[in-house]
Design an enzyme around this catalytic site. Structure first.
Site, PDB file in Angstrom:
ATOM      1  N   GLN A   1       0.833  -1.139  -0.148  1.00 11.70           N
ATOM      2  CA  GLN A   1      -0.098  -0.166   0.141  1.00 11.70           C
ATOM      3  C   GLN A   1       0.993   1.219   0.130  1.00 11.70           C
ATOM      4  OE1 GLN A   1       0.150   2.048   2.786  1.00 11.70           O
ATOM      5  NE2 GLN A   1       0.781   0.683   4.355  1.00 11.70           N
TER       6      GLN A   1
ATOM      7  N   SER B   1       0.672   6.838   3.151  1.00  9.32           N
ATOM      8  CA  SER B   1       1.059   7.953   3.798  1.00  9.32           C
ATOM      9  C   SER B   1       2.245   8.589   3.226  1.00  9.32           C
ATOM     10  CB  SER B   1       1.788   7.403   5.343  1.00  9.32           C
ATOM     11  OG  SER B   1       0.893   6.856   6.131  1.00  9.32           O
TER      12      SER B   1
ATOM     13  N   SER C   1       3.909  -0.710   3.519  1.00 13.20           N
ATOM     14  CA  SER C   1       4.204  -2.078   4.209  1.00 13.20           C
ATOM     15  C   SER C   1       4.429  -2.921   2.810  1.00 13.20           C
ATOM     16  CB  SER C   1       2.792  -2.461   4.951  1.00 13.20           C
ATOM     17  OG  SER C   1       2.592  -1.581   5.941  1.00 13.20           O
TER      18      SER C   1
ATOM     19  N   GLU D   1     -10.289  -2.337   5.986  1.00  8.92           N
ATOM     20  CA  GLU D   1      -9.184  -2.489   6.735  1.00  8.92           C
ATOM     21  C   GLU D   1      -9.579  -2.467   8.385  1.00  8.92           C
ATOM     22  OE1 GLU D   1      -6.282   0.195   5.700  1.00  8.92           O
ATOM     23  OE2 GLU D   1      -4.766  -0.672   7.071  1.00  8.92           O
TER      24      GLU D   1
ATOM     25  N   ASN E   1      -5.181   5.089  16.517  1.00  9.53           N
ATOM     26  CA  ASN E   1      -6.054   4.898  17.553  1.00  9.53           C
ATOM     27  C   ASN E   1      -6.517   6.118  17.882  1.00  9.53           C
ATOM     28  OD1 ASN E   1      -5.550   2.273  17.193  1.00  9.53           O
ATOM     29  ND2 ASN E   1      -5.347   1.636  19.448  1.00  9.53           N
ATOM     30  N   GLU E   2      -5.919   7.212  17.920  1.00  8.72           N
ATOM     31  CA  GLU E   2      -6.436   8.565  18.240  1.00  8.72           C
ATOM     32  C   GLU E   2      -7.270   9.070  17.239  1.00  8.72           C
ATOM     33  OE1 GLU E   2      -3.148   7.852  18.627  1.00  8.72           O
ATOM     34  OE2 GLU E   2      -3.311   7.578  20.652  1.00  8.72           O
TER      35      GLU E   2
END
Lengths: 392, 327
Positions: free
Chosen positions: A125, A128, A160, A247, A373-374
């Site tokens: 992928q 970012s 990744s 995802e 997670n934020e």
């Protein structure tokens, strides 16, 4: 309400279990984040796909079994309980394939999915960028119109699998006007490109454990034909978000991983722990309870899907839950192993081939990748609890 | 597999919710805490009419049969509305008395109809206290293989939750003796533990709902405090904790209903998770309300105070976790 499997589902489980028992390698494959390990895992994908176990939930025409969500969950439970290898194809299978099923053309599906199912083409992928992480829509890499296609320029990072993969997919800015109007989600285009194309430079990045699990990509006038655009140009954000939903939702980390890990942890505890250490016992119990909770929560989600419902923002709860469970579970194992806990997978004397130390390092990335997670907690608070939007 | 409540079960929850909303339960709780049981007894009767106390009584004794899933649904609603009284205890006592059979079952029709309120010392627990023994019609005590009806009780020992009125049952007569008492008591303890987990889940839900409503309204620095990430993330964690507890409670109820598998283990898992979830919900609710949450006046206090005892009652966190790892 029930938690019962049908006779057909029981038969499916038995078939998967028998196949796995006959085919899962007796000793673990070398790490997937090494060249040799990557090749071994690619071969494993071919073995899986030869008997149509690599993409069970896909339609048969693309190499799957047309399995229901529940059957897929059953397969995953059996897969991880059998100690089968990690899936080198997971970026493609979990992220790109759902996007193609939803937004791809029949031609794209016919061309891209079968070699993905066999492991012939492994996907990385490319979301970012150095300046666009959680704020993904601020990305700067561009796609410029060219004769019969597009020219890609810019830099992607934390890609990744890119160190050894064949192709990548990601978002590129094809129209700047959205940015100027303060609507950066507009004007993005979803594209696929080969990692060995002219103009692509791949620089592997070592992970915390030193392994090149991800990479930086430098793109310099990389040509991509029109046939490798997914969805409409400029509509990439909408196309990609359906992927992000997948995802974070059911597909990225199935409960089977965690129920299997909790079982292994329980065995480790019974074999090695001091029974008078009740603090440790409580943590083992919490791992067992957490894995079971995640499994049951997912069964409920699968039941809702089967009843015609959908999985929306609740996938953000999933992401927070499994990523924190994974860390807690591995921390407990390392504490339990004492001086042996830190032995890496290359150490001859590492317990269980170093899978606890290795799994621990990997678990630490869980709260970061696939949307931190934020960000997930923001989504939970705003979309599920109805709290007002604020500055991040 | 269809791991979702069916329409009838959801409708049962909705009707209890409506009944309890109309009952002004905060006033009932405050009266109960002051020793005035009349409004609580009246509400008890209405809950019995709605079927709550028939859910652990067989049809032959005027109940609805043993229905753990519906019991869990009901206790979640009772928790959501902070209903006071020996609710768990009465339901568990019905299971105990039914398990003993013959003349002991004569109590059951009264339990189902709401006429008889029973309490008991949680069997298998270390607690020497029975909840609300000062108002119960029957106070049971199991010690090993022996079941007694207590003759008297000590004075009420005030709990940090004044709506929980604890006393020590003493004396009385032996009702039954033998290994069957122990077995029936273990089954009753499982039912009590499940009901407590469900109740804790409901208490947690209300703590979250009330806090979400508060932080949307309360402004500081010119903005609703609920727009700040520090608040949002804490409340998101509470929701996650509750949402991952609910399926454990439902699965434990199913396991108890089917009598297949290790229901004691499933119930212990649900109770441990519910205890953590309600505790987190209470701490977060208090913090997000600020000084307002620290007052007796605000009805939130009725739920905050419940959270702590429910975490421990009918199986401490440690006991439940140990049980989860018992083969």
């Amino acid at each position: 309400m029930d938690l019962d499997f049908s006779a057909a589902e029981d038969a499916f489980r038995a078939e998967a279990r028998a196949w796995l028992a006959a085919h899962v390698p007796g000793t673990p494959l070398p790490s997937l984040e090494t060249e040799q390990g990557f090749a071994a895992h690619r071969t494993w994908e071919r073995t899986l796909s030869a008997d149509r176990w690599s993409v069970v939930s896909w339609p048969e025409e693309y190499g799957g079994r047309g399995a229901s969500v529940l059957e897929w969950l059953i397969f995953e439970e059996e897969y991880y309980a059998a100690g089968a290898p990690g899936r080198v194809s997971q970026n493609g299978i979990n992220l790109l394939a759902p996007t193609l099923f939803e937004h791809g053309t029949p031609e794209q599906r016919a061309r891209i999915l079968p070699p993905m199912a066999t492991g012939e083409v492994i996907w990385a992928q490319a979301w970012s960028e150095p300046e666009a992480g959680s704020d993904l829509a601020s990305l700067r890499s561009t796609a410029r119109r060219a004769d019969g296609g597009w020219l890609l320029n810019g830099q992607k990072t934390w890609s990744s699998r890119a160190a050894f993969a064949d192709r990548a997919f990601g978002l590129f800015r094809s129209d700047r006007s959205g940015v100027d109007e303060g609507r950066p989600h507009r004007g993005l285009t979803y594209l696929m490109f080969p990692l060995d194309a002219d103009g692509v430079t791949v620089r592997p990045i070592g992970r915390l454990d030193g392994k090149p699990a991800f990479a930086e990509l430098f793109l310099d006038d990389v040509f991509v034909p029109d046939e490798d655009v997914i969805g409409e140009p400029g509509q990439g954000w909408r196309v990609a978000m359906s992927t992000a939903g997948n995802e974070r939702g059911l597909t990225l980390r199935s409960p089977g991983r965690f129920t299997a890990a909790a079982d292994r942890l329980t065995r480790l505890w019974r074999d090695r722990a001091d029974p008078s250490d009740t603090a440790l016992r409580d943590r083992v119990a919490d791992a067992v309870i957490g894995a079971r909770a995640y499994q049951l929560f997912t069964y409920a989600g699968a039941s809702r899907l089967a009843a015609g419902g959908s999985i929306g923002a609740e996938s953000s709860m999933n992401k927070v839950y499994w990523s924190e469970l994974d860390i807690a579970l591995h921390e407990t194992a390392l504490d339990l192993l004492g001086p042996y806990g830190e032995l890496a997978d290359r150490a001859d004397e590492a317990p269980e081939h170093g899978s606890w130390a290795d799994g621990h390092t990997f678990s630490l990335a869980g709260p970061i990748y696939a949307g931190t997670n934020e960000i997930q907690r923001d989504i939970v608070a705003e979309r599920l609890l109805g709290l007002p939007k604020g500055r991040r | 597999m269809r791991f979702l409540l069916d329409d009838e079960q959801r409708e049962f929850a909705r009707s209890l919710d409506a009944l309890l909303k109309a009952a002004d339960t905060p006033a009932v709780v405050r009266a109960w805490s002051a020793g005035d049981h009349n409004p609580g007894r009246a509400l008890w009767g209405r809950l019995a009419e709605a079927g709550v106390f028939g859910l652990s009584v067989p049809e032959e004794h005027d109940g609805l049969g043993f229905l753990p899933v519906e019991l869990a649904v009901a206790f979640t609603e009772l928790g959501r509305h902070a209903v006071p009284g020996p609710l768990v205890e009465t339901v568990a006592a019905a299971v105990l008395l039914d398990g003993l059979g013959d003349r002991h079952t004569t109590w059951l029709p009264g339990i189902a109809s709401g006429k008889t309120v029973v309490t008991l010392r949680p069997p298998g627990d270390d607690s020497p206290y029975a909840l609300d023994a000062d108002m119960a019609d029957l106070v049971l005590v199991v010690t090993g293989d022996t079941l007694r009806a207590a003759g008297s009780t000590s004075s009420v020992q005030p709990s940090a939750d004044p709506a929980r009125r604890l006393s020590r049952p003493t004396g009385g007569t032996v009702l039954a003796e033998g290994p069957h008492v122990r077995r029936a008591a273990e089954h009753a303890a499982d039912v009590g533990r499940l009901a407590t987990a469900a109740q804790a889940l409901g208490v947690g839900r209300t703590l979250l709902d009330r806090t979400v409503a508060h932080v949307r309204e309360r402004h500081q620095f010119g903005r609703p405090v609920g727009s700040f990430q520090a608040i949002k993330h804490r409340l998101a964690d509470v929701l996650i904790s509750l949402e991952f507890t609910a399926p454990l409670v439902r699965a434990a109820a199913l396991s108890l209903a089917s009598a297949a598998g290790d229901s004691g283990r499933d119930i212990a898992a649900a109770k441990a998770a519910a205890g953590d979830a309600v505790h987190l919900a209470a701490r977060t609710a208090l913090q997000c309300h600020g000084a307002l949450g620290y007052t007796d006046e605000l009805d939130l206090s009725l739920w905050i105070r419940k959270a702590r005892p429910l975490r421990t009652a009918w199986g401490t966190p440690t006991a439940c976790r140990a049980r989860v790892l018992t083969n």
